[in-house]
Motif scaffolding. Structure first.
Motif, PDB file in Angstrom:
ATOM      1  N   MET A 174       6.995  -7.253  11.836  1.00  0.00           N
ATOM      2  CA  MET A 174       6.020  -7.268  10.746  1.00  0.00           C
ATOM      3  C   MET A 174       5.338  -5.910  10.539  1.00  0.00           C
ATOM      4  N   GLY A 175       5.703  -4.930  11.369  1.00  0.00           N
ATOM      5  CA  GLY A 175       5.168  -3.591  11.182  1.00  0.00           C
ATOM      6  C   GLY A 175       3.763  -3.383  11.711  1.00  0.00           C
ATOM      7  N   GLY A 176       3.321  -4.235  12.639  1.00  0.00           N
ATOM      8  CA  GLY A 176       1.974  -4.103  13.198  1.00  0.00           C
ATOM      9  C   GLY A 176       1.937  -3.187  14.403  1.00  0.00           C
ATOM     10  N   GLU A 177       0.726  -2.936  14.889  1.00  0.00           N
ATOM     11  CA  GLU A 177       0.536  -1.981  15.977  1.00  0.00           C
ATOM     12  C   GLU A 177      -0.253  -2.537  17.156  1.00  0.00           C
ATOM     13  N   MET A 201       3.510  -9.768  -1.601  1.00  0.00           N
ATOM     14  CA  MET A 201       3.080  -9.991  -2.985  1.00  0.00           C
ATOM     15  C   MET A 201       1.579  -9.794  -3.158  1.00  0.00           C
ATOM     16  N   ARG A 202       0.861  -9.958  -2.047  1.00  0.00           N
ATOM     17  CA  ARG A 202      -0.603  -9.856  -2.103  1.00  0.00           C
ATOM     18  C   ARG A 202      -1.114  -8.552  -1.486  1.00  0.00           C
ATOM     19  N   GLY A 203      -0.183  -7.674  -1.116  1.00  0.00           N
ATOM     20  CA  GLY A 203      -0.572  -6.390  -0.553  1.00  0.00           C
ATOM     21  C   GLY A 203      -1.205  -6.488   0.820  1.00  0.00           C
ATOM     22  N   LEU A 204      -0.791  -7.495   1.603  1.00  0.00           N
ATOM     23  CA  LEU A 204      -1.396  -7.732   2.919  1.00  0.00           C
ATOM     24  C   LEU A 204      -0.436  -7.391   4.049  1.00  0.00           C
ATOM     25  N   GLN A 205      -1.015  -6.991   5.174  1.00  0.00           N
ATOM     26  CA  GLN A 205      -0.270  -6.776   6.412  1.00  0.00           C
ATOM     27  C   GLN A 205      -0.831  -7.690   7.496  1.00  0.00           C
ATOM     28  N   VAL A 206      -0.047  -7.926   8.531  1.00  0.00           N
ATOM     29  CA  VAL A 206      -0.533  -8.661   9.699  1.00  0.00           C
ATOM     30  C   VAL A 206      -1.290  -7.677  10.587  1.00  0.00           C
ATOM     31  N   SER A 207      -2.578  -7.933  10.787  1.00  0.00           N
ATOM     32  CA  SER A 207      -3.401  -7.023  11.583  1.00  0.00           C
ATOM     33  C   SER A 207      -3.160  -7.208  13.071  1.00  0.00           C
ATOM     34  N   GLU A 208      -2.829  -8.431  13.474  1.00  0.00           N
ATOM     35  CA  GLU A 208      -2.620  -8.706  14.896  1.00  0.00           C
ATOM     36  C   GLU A 208      -2.047 -10.094  15.086  1.00  0.00           C
ATOM     37  N   PRO A 209      -1.214 -10.279  16.108  1.00  0.00           N
ATOM     38  CA  PRO A 209      -0.933 -11.624  16.596  1.00  0.00           C
ATOM     39  C   PRO A 209      -1.827 -11.897  17.804  1.00  0.00           C
ATOM     40  N   TRP A 210      -2.089 -13.150  18.051  1.00  0.00           N
ATOM     41  CA  TRP A 210      -2.860 -13.586  19.226  1.00  0.00           C
ATOM     42  C   TRP A 210      -1.894 -14.156  20.249  1.00  0.00           C
ATOM     43  N   VAL A 211      -2.080 -13.780  21.515  1.00  0.00           N
ATOM     44  CA  VAL A 211      -1.292 -14.371  22.597  1.00  0.00           C
ATOM     45  C   VAL A 211      -2.252 -14.904  23.654  1.00  0.00           C
ATOM     46  N   SER A 212      -2.156 -16.201  23.927  1.00  0.00           N
ATOM     47  CA  SER A 212      -2.953 -16.803  25.001  1.00  0.00           C
ATOM     48  C   SER A 212      -2.266 -16.533  26.331  1.00  0.00           C
ATOM     49  N   PRO A 246       3.923 -19.468   7.094  1.00  0.00           N
ATOM     50  CA  PRO A 246       5.363 -19.700   7.241  1.00  0.00           C
ATOM     51  C   PRO A 246       5.879 -19.077   8.541  1.00  0.00           C
ATOM     52  N   THR A 247       6.736 -19.792   9.243  1.00  0.00           N
ATOM     53  CA  THR A 247       7.319 -19.252  10.466  1.00  0.00           C
ATOM     54  C   THR A 247       8.592 -18.454  10.177  1.00  0.00           C
ATOM     55  N   ASP A 248       9.146 -18.632   8.992  1.00  0.00           N
ATOM     56  CA  ASP A 248      10.311 -17.860   8.569  1.00  0.00           C
ATOM     57  C   ASP A 248       9.826 -16.467   8.142  1.00  0.00           C
ATOM     58  N   LEU A 249      10.267 -15.439   8.856  1.00  0.00           N
ATOM     59  CA  LEU A 249       9.715 -14.101   8.634  1.00  0.00           C
ATOM     60  C   LEU A 249       9.988 -13.529   7.241  1.00  0.00           C
TER      61      LEU A 249
END
Length: 302
Positions: free
Chosen positions: A104-107, A67-78, A55-58
């Motif tokens: 999203m709280g990533g690093e 709900m699944r206990g997951l975080q975003v580990s990284e975004p990719w930028v070309s 989903p693009t809606d944050l």
């Protein structure tokens, strides 16, 4: 067994490329987003990157991952610093990803220079046709990385450069040049074990040489017989992937414990992201995700 790492400082992610593929969207196209992230959580992973089905809606994305206990580990930028008149567009896209991962709280932000890259061209032999940057292109790349590196650091994030098959930073020599030419406070390294081996170099030796620069890791294994065929027959990246050159850690020929120990000795903290672009019709994604997590539990100790 003794754990190599402090459990509080290491997290395990898996990429959605085991289910569906952003470079080749028809691969795994029948697998919905909800199945992908549910199986990531079911297999015991704590995070994932994002893919074209997410989903693009944050608020929606946060809810589904939460709900699944997951975080975003990284975004990719070309990045396209070596391509003509693409620097401004590259910076604009980069700023959007800083905003996204901050929300999203990533690093970490993962980047790769894709100027003249061939890995997304399904019918082009990947090894003989990879771009080779001249000195001017190297200067443009390094200057561009320093610019986005400053933006990243100002946002409290780490910029991690992904050496990648079919691009101008693929080989050990190219990684060495990139590390030598860039500011270590602004540009960190992503170690991708599978890309480096298919490119003809040793991931353990790279880890030993640049352990102090590595801030992110993609754990990708290689099926050696398929890799040898891919090299001999000059396959495209796509042909190799669809034939099964990549697999999850513990299912191929890469000896991961010395690599992981090298990183542990250097004080590595952060994500280990399993990545194995495969044809989901041949390699059941959940089965391979479970296999990867079991192997990591055995090797790392948790």
């Amino acid at each position: 067994m003794m754990a190599m790492f402090d459990r509080d400082k290491i997290r395990f992610a898996i990429m959605p490329t085991c289910w569906t593929n952003d470079d080749f969207p028809w691969v795994g196209d029948d697998i919905p987003f909800e199945q992908c992230v549910s199986e990531i959580a079911l297999a015991g992973f704590e995070g994932c990157s994002v893919g074209h089905k997410y989903p693009t809606d944050l608020p929606t994305l946060k809810k589904e991952l939460g709900m699944r206990g997951l975080q975003v580990s990284e975004p990719w930028v070309s990045l396209y610093f070596t391509a003509n008149d693409m620097a401004d567009l590259t910076i604009e896209a980069f700023r959007k990803q800083i905003a996204f991962i901050t929300e999203m709280g990533g690093e970490r932000i993962v980047v790769a220079e894709l100027g003249n890259s061939v890995h997304q061209l399904a019918n082009v032999a990947v090894l003989p046709n990879k771009p080779v940057f001249d000195d001017e292109q190297w200067t443009r790349l390094v200057d561009g990385l320093h610019e986005v590196g400053k933006l990243t650091k100002e946002a409290g994030l780490d910029l991690c450069y992904h050496h990648h098959m079919g691009t101008g930073v693929q080989t050990r020599a190219e990684v060495d040049r990139l590390m030598a030419d860039t500011d270590p406070d602004l540009v960190h390294l992503l170690l991708d074990t599978g890309h480096l081996l298919w490119g003809g170099d040793d991931p353990l030796e790279l880890a030993r040489a640049h352990a102090d620069r590595i801030r992110h890791v993609h754990l990708k294994d290689i099926r050696p017989a398929i890799m040898e065929e891919a090299v001999a027959k000059r396959w495209s990246f796509y042909d190799g992937m669809m034939a099964g050159v990549f697999t999850v850690p513990g299912d191929g020929c890469i000896d991961f414990p010395p690599i992981l120990q090298t990183l542990a000795d250097a004080g590595y903290e952060g994500w280990f992201s399993v990545e194995a672009e495969q044809d989901a019709r041949k390699a059941n994604p959940l089965e391979y995700a479970l296999k990867a997590r079991a192997y990591l539990r055995e090797v790392v100790g948790f």
